[in-house]
Design a protein around this motif. Structure first.
Motif, mmCIF file in Angstrom:
data_model
loop_
_atom_site.group_PDB
_atom_site.id
_atom_site.type_symbol
_atom_site.label_atom_id
_atom_site.label_comp_id
_atom_site.label_asym_id
_atom_site.label_seq_id
_atom_site.Cartn_x
_atom_site.Cartn_y
_atom_site.Cartn_z
ATOM 1 N N ALA A 39 16.297 7.564 -6.783
ATOM 2 C CA ALA A 39 17.272 6.529 -7.128
ATOM 3 C C ALA A 39 18.293 6.271 -6.028
ATOM 4 C CB ALA A 39 17.993 6.913 -8.417
ATOM 5 N N LEU A 40 18.681 7.319 -5.310
ATOM 6 C CA LEU A 40 19.770 7.179 -4.344
ATOM 7 C C LEU A 40 19.322 7.011 -2.902
ATOM 8 C CD1 LEU A 40 22.116 9.914 -5.843
ATOM 9 C CD2 LEU A 40 22.215 7.430 -6.211
ATOM 10 N N VAL A 41 18.071 7.357 -2.608
ATOM 11 C CA VAL A 41 17.618 7.297 -1.217
ATOM 12 C C VAL A 41 16.360 6.438 -1.054
ATOM 13 C CG1 VAL A 41 16.933 8.660 0.789
ATOM 14 C CG2 VAL A 41 18.598 9.594 -0.811
ATOM 15 N N VAL A 42 15.305 6.742 -1.820
ATOM 16 C CA VAL A 42 14.022 6.061 -1.600
ATOM 17 C C VAL A 42 14.096 4.588 -1.997
ATOM 18 C CG1 VAL A 42 11.582 5.991 -2.258
ATOM 19 C CG2 VAL A 42 12.666 8.187 -1.765
ATOM 20 N N LEU A 43 14.505 4.298 -3.231
ATOM 21 C CA LEU A 43 14.552 2.898 -3.664
ATOM 22 C C LEU A 43 15.523 2.062 -2.825
ATOM 23 C CD1 LEU A 43 14.258 3.313 -7.540
ATOM 24 C CD2 LEU A 43 12.497 2.519 -5.941
ATOM 25 N N PRO A 44 16.749 2.553 -2.568
ATOM 26 C CA PRO A 44 17.623 1.773 -1.676
ATOM 27 C C PRO A 44 17.053 1.635 -0.264
ATOM 28 C CG PRO A 44 18.917 3.366 -2.913
ATOM 29 C CD PRO A 44 17.463 3.680 -3.158
ATOM 30 N N GLY A 45 16.354 2.667 0.208
ATOM 31 C CA GLY A 45 15.720 2.576 1.523
ATOM 32 C C GLY A 45 14.648 1.504 1.550
ATOM 33 N N GLN A 46 13.879 1.428 0.489
ATOM 34 C CA GLN A 46 12.869 0.372 0.397
ATOM 35 C C GLN A 46 13.528 -1.002 0.378
ATOM 36 O OE1 GLN A 46 10.596 1.297 -3.122
ATOM 37 N NE2 GLN A 46 9.346 2.832 -2.070
ATOM 38 N N GLU A 47 14.627 -1.121 -0.351
ATOM 39 C CA GLU A 47 15.337 -2.400 -0.402
ATOM 40 C C GLU A 47 15.861 -2.795 0.981
ATOM 41 O OE1 GLU A 47 18.245 -1.843 -3.511
ATOM 42 O OE2 GLU A 47 16.670 -1.703 -5.034
ATOM 43 N N ARG A 48 16.347 -1.811 1.733
ATOM 44 C CA ARG A 48 16.817 -2.106 3.091
ATOM 45 C C ARG A 48 15.671 -2.571 3.975
ATOM 46 N NH1 ARG A 48 20.044 2.243 1.856
ATOM 47 N NH2 ARG A 48 18.725 3.759 2.921
ATOM 48 N N VAL A 49 14.516 -1.948 3.835
ATOM 49 C CA VAL A 49 13.349 -2.368 4.615
ATOM 50 C C VAL A 49 12.967 -3.795 4.231
ATOM 51 C CG1 VAL A 49 10.869 -1.972 4.975
ATOM 52 C CG2 VAL A 49 12.461 -0.044 5.035
ATOM 53 N N LEU A 50 12.974 -4.102 2.944
ATOM 54 C CA LEU A 50 12.655 -5.463 2.504
ATOM 55 C C LEU A 50 13.650 -6.477 3.054
ATOM 56 C CD1 LEU A 50 11.630 -4.781 -1.191
ATOM 57 C CD2 LEU A 50 10.131 -5.540 0.665
ATOM 58 N N ALA A 51 14.881 -6.034 3.290
ATOM 59 C CA ALA A 51 15.909 -6.916 3.843
ATOM 60 C C ALA A 51 15.833 -7.000 5.369
ATOM 61 C CB ALA A 51 17.292 -6.433 3.415
ATOM 62 N N GLY A 52 14.923 -6.238 5.977
ATOM 63 C CA GLY A 52 14.729 -6.342 7.423
ATOM 64 C C GLY A 52 15.132 -5.124 8.226
ATOM 65 N N ALA A 53 15.566 -4.067 7.567
ATOM 66 C CA ALA A 53 15.968 -2.857 8.300
ATOM 67 C C ALA A 53 14.752 -2.039 8.713
ATOM 68 C CB ALA A 53 16.904 -2.015 7.446
ATOM 69 N N SER A 54 15.006 -1.037 9.517
ATOM 70 C CA SER A 54 13.954 -0.147 10.011
ATOM 71 C C SER A 54 13.486 0.795 8.906
ATOM 72 C CB SER A 54 14.491 0.674 11.184
ATOM 73 O OG SER A 54 13.604 1.712 11.505
ATOM 74 N N VAL A 55 12.261 1.232 9.033
ATOM 75 C CA VAL A 55 11.669 2.156 8.066
ATOM 76 C C VAL A 55 11.996 3.613 8.399
ATOM 77 C CG1 VAL A 55 9.450 2.431 9.239
ATOM 78 C CG2 VAL A 55 9.542 2.570 6.758
ATOM 79 N N ALA A 56 12.792 3.848 9.428
ATOM 80 C CA ALA A 56 13.090 5.201 9.909
ATOM 81 C C ALA A 56 13.516 6.122 8.767
ATOM 82 C CB ALA A 56 14.182 5.151 10.968
ATOM 83 N N ARG A 57 12.959 7.269 8.729
ATOM 84 C CA ARG A 57 13.251 8.362 7.805
ATOM 85 C C ARG A 57 12.844 8.127 6.359
ATOM 86 N NH1 ARG A 57 19.158 9.634 9.470
ATOM 87 N NH2 ARG A 57 18.844 8.575 11.399
ATOM 88 N N LEU A 58 12.410 6.922 6.004
ATOM 89 C CA LEU A 58 12.016 6.671 4.620
ATOM 90 C C LEU A 58 10.813 7.528 4.232
ATOM 91 C CD1 LEU A 58 12.521 5.165 2.013
ATOM 92 C CD2 LEU A 58 11.112 3.282 2.899
ATOM 93 N N GLY A 59 9.883 7.697 5.154
ATOM 94 C CA GLY A 59 8.722 8.548 4.883
ATOM 95 C C GLY A 59 9.119 9.985 4.623
ATOM 96 N N MET A 60 10.118 10.470 5.348
ATOM 97 C CA MET A 60 10.591 11.842 5.153
ATOM 98 C C MET A 60 11.185 12.006 3.751
ATOM 99 S SD MET A 60 13.543 13.918 7.223
ATOM 100 C CE MET A 60 14.836 12.822 6.665
ATOM 101 N N TYR A 61 12.014 11.049 3.343
ATOM 102 C CA TYR A 61 12.634 11.142 2.019
ATOM 103 C C TYR A 61 11.600 10.986 0.913
ATOM 104 C CZ TYR A 61 17.002 10.771 4.561
ATOM 105 O OH TYR A 61 18.048 10.995 5.416
ATOM 106 N N THR A 62 10.626 10.133 1.142
ATOM 107 C CA THR A 62 9.544 9.974 0.172
ATOM 108 C C THR A 62 8.746 11.264 0.063
ATOM 109 O OG1 THR A 62 9.422 7.613 0.618
ATOM 110 C CG2 THR A 62 7.499 8.630 -0.394
ATOM 111 N N GLY A 63 8.494 11.907 1.193
ATOM 112 C CA GLY A 63 7.795 13.189 1.182
ATOM 113 C C GLY A 63 8.579 14.248 0.434
#
Length: 145
Positions: A98-122
Motif C-alpha cells: 500500500a505504501l511503496v509498491v502501488l504508489p511506485g507503480q502510479e509514479r511509473v505510470l505518470a512517467g517516473a523511473s522504475v528504479a527500485r520498484l522491483g526490489m520493493y516488489t520482491g
C-alpha cells in the motif's frame, strides 16, 4: 466450522494474494520494456492493467487476514508465536504494497523511473512467501487441522 474457515482462508489467499504477487512482479519488467520503446502504446495498456490488477486484488486480499483471524480464534492459537509472526509479516506485506509498491507503480505510470520498484516488489513477495511457509510448518504448534 473450523475446517470451513480454514478452507476459506486458504482459498482467499490463493485467489487474492496469488494474482497481486504475480501482477506486481510483472510490472517492473513491463515498465522497463515501456521505457525502452515509448512509441508502442501497448506497453502503457499493459502497465495500467497490471496496476489495476494489483489495486483490485489488494482490496480483495483483506479477506485473507479476516478469515485467518477467525480460523486462529476457533483453533485457540491467536497468541501462538507462529501466528503472531505471521500477523506481523502480513501487516508488513500490506504496508509495503500500500505504501511503496502501488504508489511506485502510479509514479511509473505518470512517467517516473522504475528504479527500485522491483526490489520493493520482491520484498513484498518474500514477506508473503514467509507467511505461507509459517502457515504450513507452524513451528511449535500443537494443533492438527
Amino acid at each position: 466450522m473450523t475446517k470451513l474457515m480454514l478452507s476459506l482462508h486458504v482459498i482467499a489467499a490463493i485467489v487474492a494474494i496469488g494474482p497481486v504477487t504475480v501482477a506486481a512482479s510483472m510490472f517492473p519488467p513491463a515498465a522497463r520494456r515501456a521505457a525502452a520503446d515509448p512509441s508502442d502504446a501497448r506497453h502503457g495498456a499493459v502497465l495500467r492493467s497490471l496496476h489495476r490488477t494489483c489495486r483490485v486484488y489488494a482490496l480483495v486480499g483483506i479477506a485473507v487476514p479476516v478469515f485467518g483471524f477467525a480460523t486462529a480464534g476457533m483453533l485457540g492459537v491467536t497468541g501462538d508465536p507462529w501466528v503472531v509472526v505471521s500477523i506481523a509479516l502480513t501487516g508488513a506485506a500490506a504496508g509495503v504494497l500500500a505504501l511503496v509498491v502501488l504508489p511506485g507503480q502510479e509514479r511509473v505510470l505518470a512517467g517516473a523511473s522504475v528504479a527500485r520498484l522491483g526490489m520493493y516488489t520482491g520484498a513484498f513477495n518474500l514477506l508473503w512467501a514467509t507467511v505461507t511457509v509459517l502457515m504450513i510448518i507452524r513451528p511449535g504448534s500443537t494443533t492438527s487441522v
